[in-house]
Design a protein around this motif. Structure first.
Motif, PDB file in Angstrom:
ATOM      1  N   SER A 174       0.825  -1.208   0.000  1.00  0.00           N
ATOM      2  CA  SER A 174       0.000   0.000   0.000  1.00  0.00           C
ATOM      3  C   SER A 174       0.859   1.258   0.000  1.00  0.00           C
ATOM      4  CB  SER A 174      -0.954   0.004   1.211  1.00  0.00           C
ATOM      5  OG  SER A 174      -1.756  -1.151   1.218  1.00  0.00           O
ATOM      6  N   HIS A 224      -1.451   5.269   2.529  1.00  0.00           N
ATOM      7  CA  HIS A 224      -2.644   4.468   2.223  1.00  0.00           C
ATOM      8  C   HIS A 224      -2.714   3.253   3.139  1.00  0.00           C
ATOM      9  CE1 HIS A 224      -4.106   6.622  -1.278  1.00  0.00           C
ATOM     10  NE2 HIS A 224      -2.876   6.655  -1.781  1.00  0.00           N
ATOM     11  N   GLU A 225      -3.940   2.828   3.424  1.00  0.00           N
ATOM     12  CA  GLU A 225      -4.164   1.646   4.239  1.00  0.00           C
ATOM     13  C   GLU A 225      -4.700   0.480   3.413  1.00  0.00           C
ATOM     14  OE1 GLU A 225      -6.786   2.839   7.310  1.00  0.00           O
ATOM     15  OE2 GLU A 225      -5.347   4.218   8.258  1.00  0.00           O
ATOM     16  N   GLY A 226      -4.806   0.669   2.121  1.00  0.00           N
ATOM     17  CA  GLY A 226      -5.261  -0.384   1.224  1.00  0.00           C
ATOM     18  C   GLY A 226      -4.456  -0.373  -0.057  1.00  0.00           C
ATOM     19  N   SER A 277      -6.795   4.726  -3.785  1.00  0.00           N
ATOM     20  CA  SER A 277      -6.637   3.411  -3.185  1.00  0.00           C
ATOM     21  C   SER A 277      -7.988   2.819  -2.865  1.00  0.00           C
ATOM     22  CB  SER A 277      -5.779   3.515  -1.917  1.00  0.00           C
ATOM     23  OG  SER A 277      -5.774   2.292  -1.201  1.00  0.00           O
ATOM     24  N   ASP A 291      -8.760   2.025   0.018  1.00  0.00           N
ATOM     25  CA  ASP A 291      -9.130   2.487   1.355  1.00  0.00           C
ATOM     26  C   ASP A 291     -10.002   3.742   1.305  1.00  0.00           C
ATOM     27  OD1 ASP A 291      -7.359   4.362   0.507  1.00  0.00           O
ATOM     28  OD2 ASP A 291      -5.958   4.168   2.166  1.00  0.00           O
ATOM     29  N   GLN A 301     -10.874  12.302   1.503  1.00  0.00           N
ATOM     30  CA  GLN A 301     -11.607  11.062   1.737  1.00  0.00           C
ATOM     31  C   GLN A 301     -12.829  10.982   0.830  1.00  0.00           C
ATOM     32  OE1 GLN A 301     -10.021   9.155   3.947  1.00  0.00           O
ATOM     33  NE2 GLN A 301     -11.326   7.385   3.485  1.00  0.00           N
ATOM     34  N   GLU A 331     -14.402   3.087  -2.921  1.00  0.00           N
ATOM     35  CA  GLU A 331     -13.054   2.776  -3.372  1.00  0.00           C
ATOM     36  C   GLU A 331     -12.755   3.465  -4.699  1.00  0.00           C
ATOM     37  OE1 GLU A 331     -15.334   0.687  -2.542  1.00  0.00           O
ATOM     38  OE2 GLU A 331     -14.644  -0.554  -0.874  1.00  0.00           O
TER      39      GLU A 331
END
Length: 464
Positions: A13, A32-34, A52, A54, A86, A90
């Motif tokens: 990620s 990124h977390e994904g 991403s 996330d 945000q 996705e």
């Protein structure tokens, strides 16, 4: 600049920056977390945007990063620090216009969001619109729904036109759709294949081959494989058995678009599809859906009611359908400046020549010269008609348009720009010549505007 290569990873990620000359890693951007699904450089070359799974869109300043008011060094350049925007779903794809003023993202929910990126690290939302039904084939509930063949179709990639006024989308669907970037309406649709053997090419199920276990063609009822016969395997209804030797399942070719890119002139784009590399053109003769043509009560009173309701674009198109120059001139004068490009791009092909003649008449004799020149400029910049020709050898008519810049005390700076007309359309070319002659009458106005501007600058300088 072509010196940095950015790569998004799904395992860690991260966004990894490589030096093109040395091949070594420059930085690893963490945030990124994904899995990272898409990345794009801003045309200024110093800003990178990554999307991403996330649901986060991160804007990285890879060359001018700072932390706590202290300029970052080359070794810790913006690692893990970026402007996070945000999203609600996705992110699958991101694209910038060539001038960098707009950015578009596509999400898993089928929504395209267009941002204003005049300040790259502070994107502002312009519009969001859905694409789910366009990917499935239409907005009719009879054709789209749980019983339709393409109910799960969706777009996965977007691309901006060079001018930033159009967005084209494609993906796991047989359709490629062109949208207006700031209004969100569909301008044109193209199928990537007409081969009915390709899965997704037919929008309705063949009910004759449907059974309680699913499509008859998808059920493995053959008993030819000796290995399967000896093992006496009992397959679940609707399942596709793997081959005993290869272990491969039965597969079918699906209509899909992997990538889309516009040409530099903005009139053509190319798509990498399952049918190969296909080139599409916006200048090819195409049908245009005009809802006003379907109304029986289209009258002068209806158009005046539209003007009273501030629906200027529909009023202009209605006047063109009625071929009423009095209503048309009134609609042109009342149309707001920001709606002029939309009206020109929405003008039907069979009424475009009439619009040019009306604008030429306004340029020649209207007291509202600035509004008339804005219409003339919009015709050359925002029209969907083949004014410039699809080939390089277009006939040059030396038609000039005027670009207006408001100055102090209503002084106008008028700049002549050359326009190339095409000889392919025998009706548009004479209309452009009429507009050209009308514009040439204001050559003295251009000279006067330059003189007034010089005088104002001189007086301003002397007052200091």
């Amino acid at each position: 600049s072509g010196e940095v290569l950015a790569v998004g990873t799904s395992r860690h990620s991260r966004v990894i920056l490589f030096s093109v000359q040395t091949g070594r890693v420059i930085d690893e951007l963490q945030g990124h977390e994904g899995p990272v699904t898409c990345i794009a450089f801003h045309p200024n070359g110093t800003t990178l945007v990554s999307g991403s799974l996330d649901k986060a869109l991160i804007v990285w300043d890879i060359f001018g990063g700072s932390s706590g008011g202290v300029e970052a060094s080359a070794g810790d350049r913006m690692i893990g620090e970026g402007e996070v925007v945000q999203q609600t779903s996705e992110i699958l794809s991101v694209a910038f216009s060539h001038n960098g003023r707009r950015m578009a993202i596509l999400t898993m929910s089928g929504e395209i969001t267009v941002f204003d990126t005049v300040i790259p690290n502070q994107p502002q939302v312009i519009i969001s619109f859905g694409t789910k039904f366009d990917a499935s084939g239409g907005w009719s509930t009879k054709n789209v729904g749980p019983n339709s063949a393409n109910t799960n179709a969706r777009f996965t990639t977007v691309s901006f036109s060079p001018q930033g006024d159009k967005v084209v989308a494609g993906g796991e669907s047989k359709w490629i759709v062109l949208y207006h970037a700031t209004q969100g309406y569909v301008m044109k649709k193209w199928p990537v294949t007409t081969n009915l053997d390709v899965e997704g090419a037919e929008e309705q199920f063949k009910w004759r081959v449907q059974s309680e276990a699913g499509n008859v063609n998808d059920i493995d009822v053959s008993n030819d494989d000796i290995h399967l016969r000896n093992r006496n395997l009992i397959e679940m209804p609707g399942s596709k058995a793997r081959h005993f030797a290869t272990g491969k399942r039965k597969t079918e070719l699906t209509a899909r678009t992997m990538h889309i890119g516009f040409a530099a002139h903005g009139r053509d784009f190319v798509a990498a599809t399952t049918d190969g590399l296909i080139v599409f053109s916006l200048d090819v003769h195409r049908p245009k859906f005009v809802p006003l043509q379907l109304q029986k009560d289209l009258t002068a009173q209806t158009i005046r009611e539209l003007l009273g309701q501030k629906q200027h674009v529909q009023a202009i198109i209605g006047s063109l359908m009625l071929q009423d120059p009095i209503l048309g001139i009134e609609s042109l004068r009342l149309c707001p400046d920001d709606a002029i490009p939309v009206a020109v791009s929405a003008c039907p092909t069979n009424a475009f020549v009439t619009l040019i003649h009306w604008v030429a008449s306004e340029v020649e004799s209207s007291p509202f010269i600035q509004k008339a020149l804005l219409w003339a400029q919009a015709i050359t910049l925002f029209s969907n008609e083949p004014l410039f020709g699809s080939t390089g050898g277009a006939l040059v008519n030396n038609v000039h348009r005027f670009e207006i810049t408001a100055e102090a005390n209503k002084t106008e700076n008028v700049k002549p720009l050359a326009l190339a007309g095409t000889a392919e359309d025998s009706s548009i070319t004479p209309a452009l010549k009429v507009l050209h002659r009308a514009l040439q009458r204001h050559t003295a106005l251009k000279t006067l505007a330059h003189e007034n501007l010089f005088t104002l600058k001189y007086l301003k300088a002397q007052s200091r």
